[in-house]
Enzyme design. Structure first.
Site, PDB file in Angstrom:
ATOM      1  N   CYS A  99       1.009  -1.310   0.132  1.00 24.74           N
ATOM      2  CA  CYS A  99      -0.062  -0.062   0.051  1.00 24.74           C
ATOM      3  C   CYS A  99       0.829   1.138   0.009  1.00 24.74           C
ATOM      4  O   CYS A  99       1.717   1.533   0.858  1.00 24.74           O
ATOM      5  CB  CYS A  99      -0.951   0.147   1.156  1.00 24.74           C
ATOM      6  SG  CYS A  99      -1.621   1.529   1.459  1.00 24.74           S
ATOM      7  N   ILE A 100       0.418   2.005  -1.045  1.00 20.94           N
ATOM      8  CA  ILE A 100       1.530   3.307  -1.245  1.00 20.94           C
ATOM      9  C   ILE A 100       1.393   4.123  -0.014  1.00 20.94           C
ATOM     10  O   ILE A 100       2.441   4.861   0.411  1.00 20.94           O
ATOM     11  CB  ILE A 100       1.117   4.035  -2.246  1.00 20.94           C
ATOM     12  CG1 ILE A 100       2.179   5.251  -2.552  1.00 20.94           C
ATOM     13  CG2 ILE A 100      -0.150   4.698  -2.599  1.00 20.94           C
ATOM     14  CD1 ILE A 100       2.315   5.655  -4.003  1.00 20.94           C
TER      15      ILE A 100
END
Lengths: 130, 99, 140
Positions: free
Chosen positions: A78-79
């Protein structure tokens, strides 16, 4: 059957990543499909290519990378969770003006939408955390 | 529905809350530190024994053995599974993790 | 949309805010997920009910120095996230009632945009039934 996997904890501190790995491996060996493994919360640290565990212990990031290579497993970090924890891929490091990047082979950074998509596209979503 | 519990019942209330929401025809899998809830002779034994009348409870054997316990230490009626068995349970049911 | 699959997503929140990041990052998933037009419900159980406590007070510059993200819950109605279930037993054992919680509301399109409460306080049988109906259960 098509599974999605969510890993919510980092390597070594919690067993979550180990359990997720054993589950994923067992599922693949039984002929199931893994649509995606999504790493969230401290789980993003599983993607660090700078892990240096003792020689006689498992290498958690490399183990995921190897599984990814063998089965073309989609490992997504997840960025948003990664950025606030200092996990950057090459593009993101450049964009943020940082002098290093640290994502291991086989993992890639993307948005939370990839988790929702895994929920929609997989027949089962299995969560590993603490 | 498959409920998974990975915490010791002596550390958190995950197992007790899980059992509050588990219903007939559901399954519960105890793994990681959750396996401590499956052992004989603890404060939780009667809760587990009662629950077994309504639904199935499973325990992940590699987690039991890693912690110095054996299948013989597990409450009668709790079913042993390996990771492949965990996968089968997850394939049969929607999974809810009690983190 | 390439396919019209609509699944039932349940977010289960069992952790208190601030002590760990789970509550905040869970909420971030809910907000992103809202864009996917799925059938979304949120459940607050055990210490998760503390996430909805009203009058939370902190900011980056004061108090504990962390962002007060509780206001984001108030916006959920605007994202069409309006099925919020709170476990009554969890409130009871913590000495809380509905009055201690934030007022989460939404405008009901099917009822002349009347403002309605998003929160349902439910017993464990109702919540167990809700869980059984889900396709995807996300726990953080």
């Amino acid at each position: 059957m098509k599974f999605g996997i969510l890993v919510n904890e980092g390597p070594y501190q919690h067993q979550a990543s180990d359990s997720a790995y054993q589950f994923t491996k067992a599922a693949l060996e039984k002929g199931h499909e893994i649509f995606r493994v999504f790493f969230y919360h401290d789980g993003v640290y599983n993607a660090s290519r700078l892990l240096v565990p003792p020689q006689d212990d498992r290498h958690i990031a490399n183990r995921w990378s190897a599984l990814s290579k063998e089965y073309k497993l989609d490992l997504v970090v997840c960025i948003a969770a990664a950025q606030r924890r200092g996990m950057l891929d090459e593009n993101e490091a450049k964009r943020q003006g940082k002098d290093a990047h640290n994502i291991a082979e086989g993992f890639h950074i993307s948005g939370l939408g990839q988790l929702i998509e895994a929920g929609i596209q997989s027949e089962r979503l299995v969560v590993f955390g603490d | 529905m498959l409920h998974t519990v990975n915490k010791s019942p002596f550390q958190t209330n995950s197992l007790e809350t899980c059992l509050r929401f588990a219903r007939a025809s559901h399954s519960v899998l105890l793994f990681e530190d959750g396996i401590y809830g499956a052992l004989k002779g603890t404060r939780l034994e009667s809760l587990i024994t009662d629950s077994l009348k309504s639904y199935s409870i499973y325990v992940l054997v590699p987690d039991v053995e890693a912690r110095g316990m054996r299948i013989g230490d597990v409450i009668d009626g709790v079913k042993p599974v390996d990771y492949a068995g965990f996968v089968d349970l997850a394939a049969e049911n929607t999974v809810q993790a009690w983190l | 949309m390439e396919d019209e699959v609509i699944k039932k997503f349940l977010y289960v929140n069992r952790k208190a805010p601030y002590g760990t990041i789970y509550a905040l990052e869970s909420l971030e998933v809910v907000l992103i997920g809202a864009a996917f037009d799925q059938d979304v419900s949120l459940a607050f159980i055990d210490d998760g009910v503390y996430q909805l406590k009203k009058d939370q007070k902190t900011s980056v510059d004061s108090g504990i120095g962390m962002k007060d993200f509780s206001k984001t819950y108030l916006a959920l109605g605007d994202y069409d996230v309006n099925k919020i279930y709170v476990d009554k037993a969890s409130l009871d054992e913590r000495g809380l009632t509905a009055d201690d919680l934030m007022e989460l509301v939404y405008e009901d399109e099917d009822d002349d945009y009347k403002e309605k409460s998003s929160i349902s306080i439910v017993n464990q049988d109702e919540l167990a039934l809700l869980m059984e109906q889900q396709d995807v259960v996300l726990s953080f």
